[in-house]
Design a protein around this motif. Structure first.
Motif, PDB file in Angstrom:
ATOM      1  N   ARG A   1       0.872  -1.470   0.065  1.00  0.00           N
ATOM      2  CA  ARG A   1      -0.027  -0.056   0.087  1.00  0.00           C
ATOM      3  C   ARG A   1       1.058   1.421  -0.157  1.00  0.00           C
ATOM      4  N   ARG A   3       3.660   1.561  -1.214  1.00  0.00           N
ATOM      5  CA  ARG A   3       4.235   1.745  -2.901  1.00  0.00           C
ATOM      6  C   ARG A   3       3.282   2.158  -3.780  1.00  0.00           C
ATOM      7  N   TYR A   4       2.052   1.517  -3.559  1.00  0.00           N
ATOM      8  CA  TYR A   4       0.820   2.133  -4.278  1.00  0.00           C
ATOM      9  C   TYR A   4       0.594   3.659  -4.409  1.00  0.00           C
ATOM     10  N   ALA A   5       0.832   4.120  -3.036  1.00  0.00           N
ATOM     11  CA  ALA A   5       0.423   5.425  -2.907  1.00  0.00           C
ATOM     12  C   ALA A   5       1.552   6.474  -3.483  1.00  0.00           C
ATOM     13  N   GLN A   6       2.684   5.684  -3.687  1.00  0.00           N
ATOM     14  CA  GLN A   6       4.016   6.434  -4.240  1.00  0.00           C
ATOM     15  C   GLN A   6       3.675   6.460  -5.681  1.00  0.00           C
ATOM     16  N   LEU A   7       3.122   5.528  -6.275  1.00  0.00           N
ATOM     17  CA  LEU A   7       2.816   5.147  -7.875  1.00  0.00           C
ATOM     18  C   LEU A   7       1.688   6.388  -7.899  1.00  0.00           C
ATOM     19  N   LEU A   8       0.807   6.433  -7.033  1.00  0.00           N
ATOM     20  CA  LEU A   8      -0.303   7.465  -7.374  1.00  0.00           C
ATOM     21  C   LEU A   8       0.461   8.835  -7.339  1.00  0.00           C
ATOM     22  N   ASP A  16      -5.493  11.312  -4.325  1.00  0.00           N
ATOM     23  CA  ASP A  16      -5.418   9.751  -3.986  1.00  0.00           C
ATOM     24  C   ASP A  16      -4.270   9.186  -3.445  1.00  0.00           C
ATOM     25  N   ALA A  17      -3.069   9.690  -3.566  1.00  0.00           N
ATOM     26  CA  ALA A  17      -1.914   8.994  -2.736  1.00  0.00           C
ATOM     27  C   ALA A  17      -2.323   9.427  -1.307  1.00  0.00           C
ATOM     28  N   SER A  20      -4.964   7.238   0.336  1.00  0.00           N
ATOM     29  CA  SER A  20      -4.301   5.989   0.445  1.00  0.00           C
ATOM     30  C   SER A  20      -3.360   6.085   1.691  1.00  0.00           C
TER      31      SER A  20
END
Length: 115
Positions: A1, A3-8, A16-17, A20
């Motif tokens: 999660r 890493r997902y926030a960093q991608l966002l 969105d980041a 998250s």
């Protein structure tokens, strides 16, 4: 999660980041150290976005949760990271003297190079 926030964030989906990371911070099923890491990341994002008051509140919250330097649970370099984010947030708020004091912590910390 995290890493997902960093991608966002990298894809300019800043809100969105942040959302998250906020969800991760408040999830009681996530280990405390990961929740603190989410708070630190959110604080850094907020500072990068120029949202100094929110960044300062987040990094101070993370620091309070993380504990004092004498606590057994410490991660090398964490003090430098907290100080850097605080300095950025304080600078954004026009609190130059406090920002400089926070940067003094960063400047005084020995830089380590991983091999």
């Amino acid at each position: 999660r995290l890493r997902y926030a960093q991608l966002l964030y990298n894809n300019r989906r800043h809100e969105d980041a942040l959302a998250s990371l906020a969800a991760l911070e408040s999830d009681p099923l996530i280990a405390a150290d990961y929740r603190i890491n989410a708070t630190v990341n959110r604080a850094a994002f907020l500072a990068e976005l120029g949202r100094g008051a929110e960044a300062l509140a987040a990094i101070d919250r993370a620091l309070a949760a993380f504990g004092s330097p004498s606590d057994a649970y410490r991660i090398e370099g964490s003090g430098r990271q907290f100080a850097w984010i605080r300095a950025c947030a304080l600078h954004l708020l026009g609190r130059a003297d406090e920002s400089a004091a926070a940067m003094a912590v960063v400047d005084a910390s020995p830089e380590r190079i991983s091999s």
